[in-house]
Design a protein around this motif. Structure first.
Motif, PDB file in Angstrom:
ATOM      1  N   CYS A 279      40.707  16.884   5.537  1.00  0.00           N
ATOM      2  CA  CYS A 279      41.256  17.929   4.669  1.00  0.00           C
ATOM      3  C   CYS A 279      40.623  19.288   4.931  1.00  0.00           C
ATOM      4  O   CYS A 279      39.570  19.397   5.556  1.00  0.00           O
ATOM      5  N   ALA A 280      41.283  20.316   4.383  1.00  0.00           N
ATOM      6  CA  ALA A 280      40.794  21.682   4.531  1.00  0.00           C
ATOM      7  C   ALA A 280      39.606  21.967   3.631  1.00  0.00           C
ATOM      8  O   ALA A 280      38.721  22.741   3.980  1.00  0.00           O
ATOM      9  N   GLY A 281      39.569  21.339   2.455  1.00  0.00           N
ATOM     10  CA  GLY A 281      38.480  21.603   1.522  1.00  0.00           C
ATOM     11  C   GLY A 281      38.399  20.525   0.469  1.00  0.00           C
ATOM     12  O   GLY A 281      39.378  20.283  -0.244  1.00  0.00           O
ATOM     13  N   ARG A 282      37.251  19.879   0.350  1.00  0.00           N
ATOM     14  CA  ARG A 282      37.082  18.822  -0.651  1.00  0.00           C
ATOM     15  C   ARG A 282      37.022  19.419  -2.049  1.00  0.00           C
ATOM     16  O   ARG A 282      36.449  20.485  -2.248  1.00  0.00           O
ATOM     17  N   THR A 283      37.603  18.716  -3.010  1.00  0.00           N
ATOM     18  CA  THR A 283      37.561  19.151  -4.402  1.00  0.00           C
ATOM     19  C   THR A 283      36.885  18.085  -5.251  1.00  0.00           C
ATOM     20  O   THR A 283      36.961  16.895  -4.964  1.00  0.00           O
ATOM     21  N   ASP A 284      36.229  18.527  -6.329  1.00  0.00           N
ATOM     22  CA  ASP A 284      35.515  17.625  -7.221  1.00  0.00           C
ATOM     23  C   ASP A 284      36.462  16.968  -8.220  1.00  0.00           C
ATOM     24  O   ASP A 284      37.619  17.370  -8.370  1.00  0.00           O
TER      25      ASP A 284
END
Length: 262
Positions: A46-51
């Protein structure tokens, strides 16, 4: 073949993006759905992990597969195997040089904050909330001090694994729409919890606890313990990575959130 997907999701009922023991993450759900279409295990990047609790209007992933499928299968077919709260919006073949994370030259986040005495009901879990009046003008002045290249150690979670705390902030704005306050951030990259820590600090300033100049002090002192507490994940939306035009990827990140705030 390498395929890029645009994903949107509500993070309320997920344990964050990244796959982990016990499942329950967006990545787990997506890889399971892709396997049903590909007929073989599929791993995504992915482009950016999210919490946990954080949402996305334009998460971008890529994966490699030998399965030859029409693009509609990677959208409608995958969606038919996904749980409520997550959906593929588009699919596009890309060259092997494309990487969802490393090809991005920036990332964008938006935080939606309900500023009224009563907590949210209809939008519970999708909005942050603060009950005391906030001075948006002062918060705008404080946000402007974040622009440019800085060491953002004061807004970095202790467990952050980034190699450097130095990032370039391209946009940091605060706007008001009635009882809704909208924070927009774009940067070369973000540290763990950075946006939620920035929002917490701006709210602290907005309620009159500190002046706008406190931002300069925090940037200079580089100490997370001196800044305001981390704000709730509820109102945070990953609006997507920023890619060079030659990748020609769809960018529908703003159509929904901007529409409801117009």
């Amino acid at each position: 073949m390498r395929i890029a997907l645009g994903i949107e999701y509500c993070g309320t009922n997920f344990r964050g993006w990244q796959s982990q023991a016990g499942g329950g993450t967006v990545q787990d759900a997506l890889e399971h759905a892709l396997r049903q279409i590909a007929g073989a295990p599929v791993g995504v990047l992915c482009a950016g992990r999210t919490d946990a609790g954080v949402h996305a209007t334009q998460q971008v992933v890529h994966f490699d597969s030998d399965a030859e499928r029409p693009l509609t299968a990677w959208v409608r077919g995958v969606n038919s195997n996904l749980p409520d709260g997550v959906a593929v919006r588009w699919a596009k073949p890309v060259s092997d040089e494309f990487h969802a994370r490393f090809s991005a030259r920036g990332r964008r986040y938006r935080y939606l904050l309900l500023n009224r005495a009563q907590r949210p009901g209809l939008w519970q879990g999708r909005l942050g909330w603060f009950h005391l009046p906030l001075d948006v003008v002062v918060m705008q002045q404080a946000a402007a001090r974040l622009l440019g290249e800085h060491d953002f150690s004061a807004f970095r979670a202790a467990e952050c694994q980034a190699k450097s705390p130095v990032k370039t902030m391209i946009q940091a704005s605060v706007r008001q729409f009635g009882s809704m306050i909208v924070f927009d951030f774009e940067a070369s990259a973000f540290l763990h919890h950075m946006v939620r820590n920035l929002v917490g600090t701006l709210v602290h300033i907005g309620k009159g606890a500190q002046s706008a100049g406190w931002v300069d002090e925090l940037l200079g002192m580089k100490d997370r313990k001196l800044a305001a507490p981390t704000f709730s994940p509820d109102g945070l939306y990953f609006r997507g990575p920023v890619y060079e035009a030659h990748w020609a990827l769809p960018d529908p990140a703003d159509d929904f959130l901007d529409g409801i705030l117009a």
